[in-house]
Design an enzyme around this catalytic site. Structure first.
Site, short mmCIF file in Angstrom:
data_model
loop_
_atom_site.label_atom_id
_atom_site.label_comp_id
_atom_site.label_asym_id
_atom_site.label_seq_id
_atom_site.Cartn_x
_atom_site.Cartn_y
_atom_site.Cartn_z
N ARG A 48 -21.19 58.61 41.80
CA ARG A 48 -21.03 59.87 42.53
C ARG A 48 -21.53 59.65 43.94
O ARG A 48 -22.56 59.02 44.16
CB ARG A 48 -21.84 60.99 41.88
CG ARG A 48 -21.57 62.34 42.55
CD ARG A 48 -22.21 63.47 41.76
NE ARG A 48 -21.76 64.76 42.19
CZ ARG A 48 -21.89 65.29 43.41
NH1 ARG A 48 -22.45 64.59 44.36
NH2 ARG A 48 -21.47 66.50 43.68
N ASP A 53 -20.69 67.21 48.19
CA ASP A 53 -20.21 67.98 47.05
C ASP A 53 -18.79 68.41 47.38
O ASP A 53 -18.56 69.22 48.28
CB ASP A 53 -21.11 69.20 46.80
CG ASP A 53 -21.04 69.71 45.38
OD1 ASP A 53 -20.17 69.24 44.60
OD2 ASP A 53 -21.85 70.58 45.03
N GLU A 56 -14.19 71.47 43.37
CA GLU A 56 -13.94 71.23 41.94
C GLU A 56 -12.45 71.21 41.65
O GLU A 56 -11.64 71.70 42.44
CB GLU A 56 -14.64 72.30 41.10
CG GLU A 56 -16.15 72.26 41.19
CD GLU A 56 -16.74 70.99 40.63
OE1 GLU A 56 -16.23 70.45 39.63
OE2 GLU A 56 -17.75 70.53 41.19
N ARG A 90 -24.47 59.31 36.21
CA ARG A 90 -23.68 58.66 37.26
C ARG A 90 -24.62 58.06 38.30
O ARG A 90 -25.63 58.66 38.64
CB ARG A 90 -22.74 59.67 37.93
CG ARG A 90 -21.75 60.29 36.99
CD ARG A 90 -20.94 61.36 37.66
NE ARG A 90 -21.79 62.47 38.08
CZ ARG A 90 -21.34 63.63 38.54
NH1 ARG A 90 -20.05 63.83 38.66
NH2 ARG A 90 -22.19 64.59 38.90
#
Length: 157
Positions: A48, A53, A56, A90
């Site tokens: 990651r 971020d 989604e 991750r």
């Protein structure tokens, strides 16, 4: 420092890759901030991107973010910097391609938000600059710009 080296060695042992190995290949880009990578021994693991971020899967701009990341990393040797793991196991990393930080590019181009807990002043500045220039997600109408952490919270109910 010794603790960090021990953690790094453990990560490489778990992934089946040698610590001296510096380059990896991307097998699959899951979204704009995570992917599956492989070392030359064929063992793959999930990473990651640290301090970002991305939207989604069902969120506006998600496919744009994923496709942009895919274009930057597929079929290219990548270097991973980092040895911490998130709660999903991750590996949290900065990805380097040809000496450039992919994490920083994703923020600078408006392809992702700066992770809300990031302490990086550089990432904050890159995000502010992208927002001011209305790049990527910042070009969307405000009603479609829902931070991924808020999107996940709304969908959990």
């Amino acid at each position: 420092m010794i603790r960090q080296l021990q953690c790094l060695m453990l990560v490489f042992l778990l992934s089946g890759c040698e610590p001296a190995e510096a380059e990896y290949r991307v097998k699959f880009v899951q979204d704009g901030d995570s992917m599956i990578v492989c070392c030359e021994k064929g063992n793959s693991f999930t990473i990651r991107l640290k301090d970002i971020d991305a939207p989604e899967r069902d969120q506006p701009f998600a496919s744009d973010s994923r496709d942009y990341l895919k274009e930057m990393v597929m079929d290219k040797p990548i270097k991973l910097i980092g040895d911490k793991r998130d709660k999903y196991g991750r590996l949290l990393v900065d990805i380097m391609v040809d000496g450039q930080s992919i994490n920083e590019i994703m923020i600078a181009e408006g392809m992702a938000w700066r992770w809300r807990y990031s302490k990086s002043k550089k990432m904050k500045l890159l995000e502010e600059t992208a927002r001011d220039a209305k790049k990527g997600i910042w070009a969307l109408p405000e009603s479609q710009r829902i931070e991924p952490w808020e999107w996940r919270k709304q969908r959990a109910r």
